[in-house]
Design an enzyme around this catalytic site. Structure first.
Site, short mmCIF file in Angstrom:
data_model
loop_
_atom_site.label_atom_id
_atom_site.label_comp_id
_atom_site.label_asym_id
_atom_site.label_seq_id
_atom_site.Cartn_x
_atom_site.Cartn_y
_atom_site.Cartn_z
N LYS A 44 -33.71 -103.89 10.25
CA LYS A 44 -34.40 -102.77 10.25
C LYS A 44 -35.54 -103.20 9.09
CE LYS A 44 -31.82 -100.46 6.83
NZ LYS A 44 -30.45 -99.59 6.66
N TYR A 282 -62.19 -100.33 -10.43
CA TYR A 282 -62.41 -99.16 -10.30
C TYR A 282 -61.78 -98.39 -11.41
CZ TYR A 282 -63.52 -99.34 -5.09
OH TYR A 282 -64.08 -99.82 -4.10
C1 PLP Z 1 -29.50 -100.14 5.84
C2 PLP Z 1 -28.20 -100.00 5.95
C3 PLP Z 1 -27.16 -100.81 5.87
C4 PLP Z 1 -27.14 -102.18 4.96
O1 PLP Z 1 -27.28 -101.71 3.66
P1 PLP Z 1 -27.52 -103.06 2.75
O2 PLP Z 1 -27.33 -102.38 1.29
O3 PLP Z 1 -28.95 -103.76 2.76
O4 PLP Z 1 -26.66 -104.07 2.85
C5 PLP Z 1 -25.99 -100.39 6.33
N1 PLP Z 1 -25.51 -99.60 6.94
C6 PLP Z 1 -26.34 -98.71 7.34
C7 PLP Z 1 -26.10 -97.45 8.15
C8 PLP Z 1 -27.76 -98.72 6.93
O5 PLP Z 1 -28.72 -97.91 7.07
#
Ligand code: PLP
Length: 396
Positions: A44, A282
């Site tokens: 993601k 700026y």
């Molecule tokens: C993002 C996420 C993870 C991964 O978490 P990390 O700390 O990056 O390992 C695992 N489970 C869910 C549901 C997530 O949203």
């Protein structure tokens, strides 16, 4: 226009060797309880800023079994790129998007009956199955169902033709933010209680795919992983937090060596002299107190180089640090290179990552952690906020 003209002014190198190394050490860690768990890596957030498709390819080649994404558009992108690996969607799907998930052969998190009905209907229509993972609320109060509601939904899945209850999941609320893991442990207890009740209630003889381990849990408690680890940040070579690293040490374990895979680069666009007393940028927030050589970088907050880095961040030129002076603008940022012998127009600049000196020896580095500290945030946000438009090049 020839290719040279299309050379971008900012890009990201993704070190495939580092990603492969990280997967290898995490796979070894995940086997500590004896099994050989499914490695489900989160891609993601544009693969935590590393670039969704190129990074997914490297991860799969490194032995990752499943990819996890937040939404349906990421599934579509991965499938269109020809990736056939199992994909698990952890985010919100509307009923129509759940149908698309079935068509794209993705399993997904479930906490809603209408989504189940739509997905099962689509599956029956196509002669497929909708594989779902019911999310159990254990203390995060973000997504999922409490004990009774989870049980009811699982029973409903079991009665629904076209749907298969493949897994049960939960997510830790407070594991990487602390060295006190009592709350995470209590979540685990609640999760196990509900998981056991679901197995008993449905009369299951085979265990479902039960998963809770994010990076911190995998690093801290490899024996909790079970049949699947569902992790992100560690795959990219970043420790979830200093607290996690410390906790691993406190547990008497040797922390695994993770290698950051991302280097964010740009080039110097212009160098000019600013006399003492004059201002830069700026709002005139920086004033020269000596004759100053200023380098202009073609990078700004549009690219994800946060405006909060104004007068705060350092970049690397010739392997050494140069301070950002004045405000980061939409597309340009200025740095002080008065004392930097390597600075010249066209010279490569590292915004995030490490850089060797011109003679090839080890130079300095700017870690995502350090940038996060400048911004008062966490490295997760730093890497995922780098603009998606910027080209990711797999190297190494
Ligand atoms: C993002 C996420 C993870 C991964 O978490 P990390 O700390 O990056 O390992 C695992 N489970 C869910 C549901 C997530 O949203």
């Amino acid at each position: 226009m020839d290719d040279f003209c299309l050379q971008p002014n900012t890009w990201i190198d993704v070190d495939s060797g580092a990603l492969t190394h990280n997967i290898s050490v995490l796979r070894i860690a995940s086997r500590r309880a004896g099994g050989d768990p499914i490695l489900c890596v989160m891609v993601k957030g544009n693969a935590y800023g590393h670039g969704l498709v190129p990074t997914a390819r490297v991860l799969l080649a490194a032995g990752v079994h499943w990819l996890a994404v937040h939404d349906i558009f990421e599934v579509q992108t991965l499938r269109e790129a020809g990736l056939t690996a199992p994909i698990y969607v952890v985010g919100y799907l509307s009923p129509a998007q759940a149908r698309a998930a079935v068509r794209l052969d993705a399993r997904f998190v479930l906490y809603d009956g209408a989504v189940l009905a739509a997905a099962a209907d689509e599956a029956l229509r196509l002669g497929q199955v909708a594989r779902v993972h019911v999310k159990i609320e254990t203390g995060n109060n973000r997504q999922g169902l409490r004990h009774d509601a989870a049980l009811t939904l699982c029973q409903r899945v079991a009665r629904t033709p076209g749907a298969v209850l493949e897994g049960l999941a939960t997510h830790f609320a407070d594991i990487e933010d602390t060295t006190d893991h009592r709350f995470a442990n209590s979540q685990l207890e609640r999760f196990r209680h509900t998981v056991d009740a679901i197995h008993a209630e449905l009369g299951l003889t085979e265990r479902l795919l039960v998963h809770a381990s994010n990076s911190a849990a995998l690093l801290l408690w490899p024996d909790v992983v079970g049949r699947m680890a569902r992790f992100g940040i560690a795959a990219y070579g970043l420790w979830p937090s200093k607290e996690t690293w410390l906790s691993v040490c406190q547990l008497g374990q040797k922390p695994v060596e993770l290698r950051p895979a991302l280097t964010w680069k740009t080039v110097i666009a212009q160098i000019h002299e600013v006399p003492p007393g004059e201002y830069v940028g700026y709002g005139r927030t920086w004033r020269a107190v000596r004759p100053t050589r200023v380098a202009v970088l073609p990078i700004g907050y549009y690219d994800g180089y946060d405006r909060g880095l104004s007068n705060l961040a350092k970049v690397l030129i010739g392997g050494v640090r140069a301070p950002v002076i004045g405000r980061v603008a939409m597309n340009m940022t200025m740095v002080d290179v008065t004392d930097n012998a390597a600075a010249e127009v066209g010279r490569e600049v590292v915004l995030l990552g490490e850089q060797r000196t011109p003679d090839g020896s080890d130079g300095d580095h700017v870690s995502a952690d350090e940038m996060a500290a400048w911004l008062g945030t966490i490295h997760y946000e730093v890497v995922t906020r780098i603009a998606e438009r910027i080209e990711r090049r797999v190297v190494g």
